[in-house]
Design an enzyme around this catalytic site. Structure first.
Site, PDB file in Angstrom:
ATOM      1  N   GLU A 135      -5.029  -3.093   3.825  1.00 53.97           N
ATOM      2  CA  GLU A 135      -4.844  -3.795   5.164  1.00 53.97           C
ATOM      3  C   GLU A 135      -6.047  -4.622   5.578  1.00 53.97           C
ATOM      4  O   GLU A 135      -5.747  -5.432   6.501  1.00 53.97           O
ATOM      5  CB  GLU A 135      -4.604  -2.898   6.282  1.00 53.97           C
ATOM      6  CG  GLU A 135      -3.076  -2.079   6.172  1.00 53.97           C
ATOM      7  CD  GLU A 135      -3.193  -1.010   5.293  1.00 53.97           C
ATOM      8  OE1 GLU A 135      -4.077  -0.713   4.556  1.00 53.97           O
ATOM      9  OE2 GLU A 135      -2.333   0.073   5.514  1.00 53.97           O
ATOM     10  N   THR A 192       0.795  -1.289  -0.126  1.00 53.74           N
ATOM     11  CA  THR A 192      -0.038   0.091   0.018  1.00 53.74           C
ATOM     12  C   THR A 192       0.866   1.226   0.009  1.00 53.74           C
ATOM     13  O   THR A 192       2.031   1.497   0.527  1.00 53.74           O
ATOM     14  CB  THR A 192      -1.012  -0.246   1.215  1.00 53.74           C
ATOM     15  OG1 THR A 192      -1.913   1.169   1.305  1.00 53.74           O
ATOM     16  CG2 THR A 192      -0.348  -0.284   2.457  1.00 53.74           C
ATOM     17  N   LYS A 212      -6.658  20.579  12.778  1.00 54.82           N
ATOM     18  CA  LYS A 212      -6.968  20.661  14.248  1.00 54.82           C
ATOM     19  C   LYS A 212      -6.689  22.251  14.779  1.00 54.82           C
ATOM     20  O   LYS A 212      -5.591  22.545  14.733  1.00 54.82           O
ATOM     21  CB  LYS A 212      -5.814  19.879  15.062  1.00 54.82           C
ATOM     22  CG  LYS A 212      -6.061  18.137  14.848  1.00 54.82           C
ATOM     23  CD  LYS A 212      -4.741  17.563  14.759  1.00 54.82           C
ATOM     24  CE  LYS A 212      -5.368  16.150  14.448  1.00 54.82           C
ATOM     25  NZ  LYS A 212      -4.444  15.593  13.286  1.00 54.82           N
ATOM     26  N   TRP A 235     -11.799  19.848  15.887  1.00 50.45           N
ATOM     27  CA  TRP A 235     -11.393  19.281  14.727  1.00 50.45           C
ATOM     28  C   TRP A 235     -12.185  19.743  13.410  1.00 50.45           C
ATOM     29  O   TRP A 235     -13.496  19.766  13.872  1.00 50.45           O
ATOM     30  CB  TRP A 235     -11.616  17.709  14.918  1.00 50.45           C
ATOM     31  CG  TRP A 235     -10.492  16.726  15.622  1.00 50.45           C
ATOM     32  CD1 TRP A 235      -9.475  17.502  16.247  1.00 50.45           C
ATOM     33  CD2 TRP A 235     -10.471  15.625  16.023  1.00 50.45           C
ATOM     34  NE1 TRP A 235      -8.742  16.636  16.742  1.00 50.45           N
ATOM     35  CE2 TRP A 235      -9.194  15.359  17.118  1.00 50.45           C
ATOM     36  CE3 TRP A 235     -11.355  14.686  15.756  1.00 50.45           C
ATOM     37  CZ2 TRP A 235      -9.087  14.207  17.311  1.00 50.45           C
ATOM     38  CZ3 TRP A 235     -11.117  13.342  16.419  1.00 50.45           C
ATOM     39  CH2 TRP A 235      -9.773  13.021  17.154  1.00 50.45           C
TER      40      TRP A 235
HETATM   41  P1  ADP Z   1      -3.807   3.754  -0.326  1.00 49.95           P
HETATM   42  O1  ADP Z   1      -4.852   4.979  -0.439  1.00 49.95           O
HETATM   43  O2  ADP Z   1      -2.818   3.822   0.711  1.00 49.95           O
HETATM   44  O3  ADP Z   1      -3.001   3.547  -1.472  1.00 49.95           O
HETATM   45  P2  ADP Z   1      -5.827   1.902  -0.006  1.00 49.95           P
HETATM   46  O4  ADP Z   1      -6.416   2.013  -1.384  1.00 49.95           O
HETATM   47  O5  ADP Z   1      -5.858   0.653   0.946  1.00 49.95           O
HETATM   48  O6  ADP Z   1      -4.332   2.304  -0.228  1.00 49.95           O
HETATM   49  O7  ADP Z   1      -6.746   3.017   0.659  1.00 49.95           O
HETATM   50  C1  ADP Z   1      -7.446   2.957   1.614  1.00 49.95           C
HETATM   51  C2  ADP Z   1      -7.981   4.240   2.164  1.00 49.95           C
HETATM   52  O8  ADP Z   1      -8.910   4.641   1.148  1.00 49.95           O
HETATM   53  C3  ADP Z   1      -8.775   4.261   3.583  1.00 49.95           C
HETATM   54  O9  ADP Z   1      -7.948   4.064   4.468  1.00 49.95           O
HETATM   55  C4  ADP Z   1      -9.796   5.193   3.560  1.00 49.95           C
HETATM   56  O10 ADP Z   1      -8.845   6.488   3.895  1.00 49.95           O
HETATM   57  C5  ADP Z   1      -9.857   5.551   1.836  1.00 49.95           C
HETATM   58  N1  ADP Z   1     -11.191   5.126   1.470  1.00 49.95           N
HETATM   59  C6  ADP Z   1     -11.561   3.832   1.118  1.00 49.95           C
HETATM   60  N2  ADP Z   1     -12.679   3.635   0.610  1.00 49.95           N
HETATM   61  C7  ADP Z   1     -13.304   4.853   1.160  1.00 49.95           C
HETATM   62  C8  ADP Z   1     -14.851   5.416   0.923  1.00 49.95           C
HETATM   63  N3  ADP Z   1     -15.658   4.682   0.496  1.00 49.95           N
HETATM   64  N4  ADP Z   1     -14.786   6.608   1.443  1.00 49.95           N
HETATM   65  C9  ADP Z   1     -13.861   7.512   1.866  1.00 49.95           C
HETATM   66  N5  ADP Z   1     -12.639   6.956   1.832  1.00 49.95           N
HETATM   67  C10 ADP Z   1     -12.473   5.761   1.557  1.00 49.95           C
END
Ligand code: ADP
Length: 542
Positions: A326, A181, A434, A439
């Protein structure tokens, strides 16, 4: 009860045995190919055997750099079928990150789509662990390349044994897959999926209140097979005997729309940008979308306007979902409860635009400034998750300690939870602003900004502030048609929607917002750019 191990190869065996006639339709560089599960099974067995002959041993990693197609699907089962670990690599990463993860995972063999050969050739001297390269191509001949030794996928299959027996003497907790990731700082982080996690996650995809994937479906994972295993759909679809449509390389919204119509796709999965593109295509062209019973959308927040457009204009049900690499990834999915069906259309839409509730099998905790938050839809806290398909460490990485604590995954996502237990993602912890001990959600401000008729896209970031610690700054890209829009116009537009202290201190106009390899806003880059160049002439305060 019997302690029968949950193993990935048994999923393919089920498809071979009971769904031999069901098909995988694959768009490749040179056309469209159809194979049934009997053929896919046989080809996969040949491939497993070929990998064994290449010297791949149990537990060793085999990398793929490939689009979504049937050959990639075969590696999904051939590699774990040998007890080895399938490492799907994000083809959009920078070459130095690709070489980092191939080395970190110590990949022994790399499967590469023909069009991606130049990418690997450019880093070939930095890949000491790789002993063989396999090119996935429709052409008869091996393309010319300086990668050595280079094997032709179909020729390897010809020499493989079609009745090769998959390895079954395996612990279900043994690794079967692996995915990196992108980290916001530093190198990508590796997540290893066990056989057990993949099987249980697949089961969750089949639950009626989840994605409800079944034999009746025609499933099209548009989400790349290197992005959290295309959300696990290829594994589950094989197990259930679901027809699959693989969109292949360099697809456009038109290609997606054509495939959905011609193959009578019932469920398609992808990130919001894909569906925004499809919406535009549907507006311009004429397509029969009547087969589609749901679109699964995750990866970043699905705008409410988009959900509305799919459902009211095109009668395509839209399912919002949340997860991360993850978490295999599916953990949260938005479905109305039986008694929520009665609300007005707008109320129902408001619920479904949230990310939704936990799928069975996963547990959560939401920790705010003063411990667990109230389920009032207001108080914000970080989402913590645990469950049988949630990772408990990063592969050989000291950053494990800050993300996995006390048996929980700290997602880094800030959420609110309403009285019904429905989760809404308000921000990433690192993007939350913040201000004076309170927040501010950058996502809420962004959504409001993007609803402005002259704004094409917008990102809100925190800038350091002497008195308040941090204050929001809005970065706005105007539509080409916009004329004379000023900072004050934008602030006036936001004013009635937010408390005074939420309003951005400033609005800067940009030509574009920097994005990650999977199309998310790259706020770190934006913050750096703004902090260093705040007074630079490229940023004009109108
Ligand atoms: P990366 O963004 O690190 O490449 P991932 O594809 O695993 O890896 O992304 C996970 C992240 O994407 C989550 O922790 C969250 O922040 C965001 N995310 C995933 N699905 C959604 C959603 N439906 N709405 C908002 N954020 C989302």
């Amino acid at each position: 009860m019997m302690n029968v191990p949950l193993l990935v190869p048994t999923m393919l065996e089920r498809a071979e045995k009971y769904y031999g006639k069901k098909t995988v339709i694959s768009r490749t560089a040179d056309g469209k190919k159809t194979h049934n599960y009997k053929e896919i099974g046989e080809r996969t067995r040949r491939l497993s055997n070929a990998l064994e002959k290449l010297g791949v041993k149990q537990g060793e990693r085999v990398g793929t750099l490939a689009w979504n197609h049937h050959r990639h699907l075969e590696t999904y089962f051939a590699v774990p079928g040998l007890g080895a670990v399938l490492h799907t690599i994000n083809i959009r990463l920078a070459p130095n990150h690709i070489s980092y993860i191939v080395n970190h995972a110590e990949d022994k063999v790399l499967f590469i789509d023909e069009d991606l050969l130049p990418l690997v050739e450019s880093i070939k001297d930095q890949l000491p662990t790789v002993e063989a390269f396999v090119v996935m191509t429709d052409k008869e001949e091996l393309p010319s390349s300086n990668l050595e030794p280079l094997y032709h996928y179909e020729k390897l299959l010809e020499d493989g044994d079609p009745s090769f027996e998959f390895v079954k003497e395996l612990d279900e907790n043994a690794p079967a897959g692996m995915c990196y990731t992108s980290a916001t700082t530093g190198n990508p982080k590796g997540v290893v999926y066990s056989h057990r996690a993949i099987v249980l996650h697949s089961m969750a995809l089949g639950l009626a209140d989840s994605a409800a994937l079944s034999e009746n479906d025609v499933a099209m994972p548009v989400v790349p097979m290197f992005h959290a295993n295309a959300w696990g759909i290829p594994f589950a679809a094989v197990w259930f005997g679901t027809t699959q449509v693989m969109p292949g390389p360099y697809f456009t919204p038109k290609i997606i729309a054509d495939l959905m119509a011609s193959e009578k796709v019932t469920i398609a999965a992808g990130v919001p940008t894909i569906w925004l593109g499809l919406l535009k295509e549907l507006e311009e062209g004429s397509y029969d979308m009547s087969s589609v019973t749901r679109i699964l959308c995750g990866g970043s927040a699905a705008p409410k306007g988009m959900i509305r457009a799919f459902e009211s204009t095109y009668k395509i049900p839209f399912v919002h979902a949340y997860g991360m690499t993850e978490t295999s990834p599916l953990v949260v999915l938005s479905r109305l409860k039986s008694y929520q069906q009665e609300g007005t259309e707008e109320e129902r839409l408001d619920i479904r635009a949230k990310q939704g509730s936990l799928v069975p099998g996963v547990e959560m905790k939401v920790i705010g400034k003063d411990g667990e938050v109230a389920w009032d839809g207001q108080e914000m806290g970080e989402l913590l998750l645990r469950g049988p398909w949630i990772a408990d460490e990063y592969y050989k990485d000291e950053r494990t300690a800050s993300t996995f604590k006390d048996g929980w995954l700290y997602t880094g996502d800030v959420v609110t939870v309403d009285e019904e237990g429905i989760i809404k993602i308000v921000d990433r912890t690192k993007d939350l602003i913040k201000s004076g001990g309170e927040w501010i959600s950058s996502v809420d401000l962004e959504n409001a900004l993007m609803a402005h008729p002259d704004i094409f896209e917008a990102a809100v970031v925190a800038l350091p502030h002497e008195q308040w610690q941090e204050r929001p700054l809005a970065c706005v890209v105007l539509k080409e048609s916009a004329e004379n829009v000023t900072k004050d116009d934008i602030l006036e537009f936001l004013r009635p929607q937010f408390a005074k202290w939420w309003l951005p201190d400033d609005v800067v106009f940009l030509k574009e917002i920097p994005k990650t390899s999977v199309g998310k806003f790259l706020k770190r880059a934006l913050r750096d750019q703004l902090e260093t160049h705040y007074k630079d002439s490229s940023l004009t305060n109108q």
